[in-house]
Write an enzyme that holds these catalytic residues in place. Sequence first.
Site, short mmCIF file in Angstrom:
data_model
loop_
_atom_site.label_atom_id
_atom_site.label_comp_id
_atom_site.label_asym_id
_atom_site.label_seq_id
_atom_site.Cartn_x
_atom_site.Cartn_y
_atom_site.Cartn_z
CG ASP A 1 -1.61 1.14 1.46
OD1 ASP A 1 -2.40 1.70 0.47
OD2 ASP A 1 -1.50 1.79 2.61
CB ALA B 1 -1.18 7.06 2.69
CB ALA C 1 -11.46 10.77 9.84
CG MET D 1 -6.74 4.99 5.61
SD MET D 1 -7.45 6.70 5.05
CE MET D 1 -7.68 7.44 6.58
CE LYS E 1 -7.58 7.56 -0.39
NZ LYS E 1 -7.36 6.62 0.86
CG HIS F 1 -12.70 7.09 3.39
ND1 HIS F 1 -11.37 6.55 3.59
CD2 HIS F 1 -13.20 7.88 4.36
CE1 HIS F 1 -11.31 7.02 4.92
NE2 HIS F 1 -12.26 7.77 5.40
NE ARG G 1 -5.82 -1.12 -1.00
CZ ARG G 1 -5.24 -0.24 -0.88
NH1 ARG G 1 -5.48 0.83 -0.09
NH2 ARG G 1 -4.01 -0.21 -1.26
CG ASP H 1 -1.72 1.43 6.74
OD1 ASP H 1 -2.26 2.64 7.07
OD2 ASP H 1 -1.80 1.59 5.48
#
Length: 284
Positions: free
Chosen positions: A24, A26, A57, A61, A65, A68, A172, A198
């Site tokens: 990944d 970030a 928020a 993740m 986006k 998200h 994802r 992560d």
Amino acid sequence: MERGEEIDLESAKEWNEVQAVIFDWAGTTVDYGCFAPVQAFVEIFRIRGIDISIKEAREPMGLLKLDHIRELLKMTRIRNLWIAKFGKEPDERDLESLYKDFEALLFKLLKENAKPIPGVIELVRRLRQQGIKIGSTTGYTREMINIVKDEAEIWGYQPDTIVASTEVPTGRPAPWMCFKTAMNLQVYPLSKIVKVGDTISDIKEGISAGMWTVAVLKGGSEIGLSEAEINEMDPFELQCRMKTAENRFLNAGADFVIDEIGDLLEIIDRINYRLTEKKDTFIS
């Protein structure tokens, strides 16, 4: 000559070993703590008079986006705040407006949050010494990741291929980015590839693709702390926080959980051992 005798030593070695790692971005290889998107998510709601927490928020993740933000709007507390503020449920027009503001904010934050996480450059160097290819997938769009990519290259990090969420049918936890990465790297079977991330969605992505999955704690979104905050935190409190995150990853199906990115080398050795065991069992 029997068939087994036709295989040279290098081919036999490749049969047993991990051939590629898909990282990944970030929170895994750059942007320690995964702060760039979090800041943008919090801000787009704040300017509308709605305060969402950093924890909220971070919850979805790893997703595309736009997805998200959609997931944030589905959260009961946030949805109720929205209804109280605007007198109606959030709709697609609201989603599009939020995303437009999110993009504008994120583009301003990406470049300053593209520094590789400590240990990444050395890890990639050592992986390549072992002949392991380096792939990457991201919840960022191509336009977003290009900014991060260019800055990361200045610091010395450059994967062999990048696949963005907008370049596949769905992001994802679907496996499509991983499949496309495997094709780009020309590596198969997928059991020879390790997916590292992560977030829970990273792990689900790797599982969906039939790959080994490794979750990283320090530097990642699940822990959600800067390097300075981790270094200054009470050791017992930090261990409790890491244990909670580790359990979340394991419950999501992660094969391994590591404290920090440099620990991946040991995991590669353990996976290679398991792959060898499976081959030996098959042959016998």
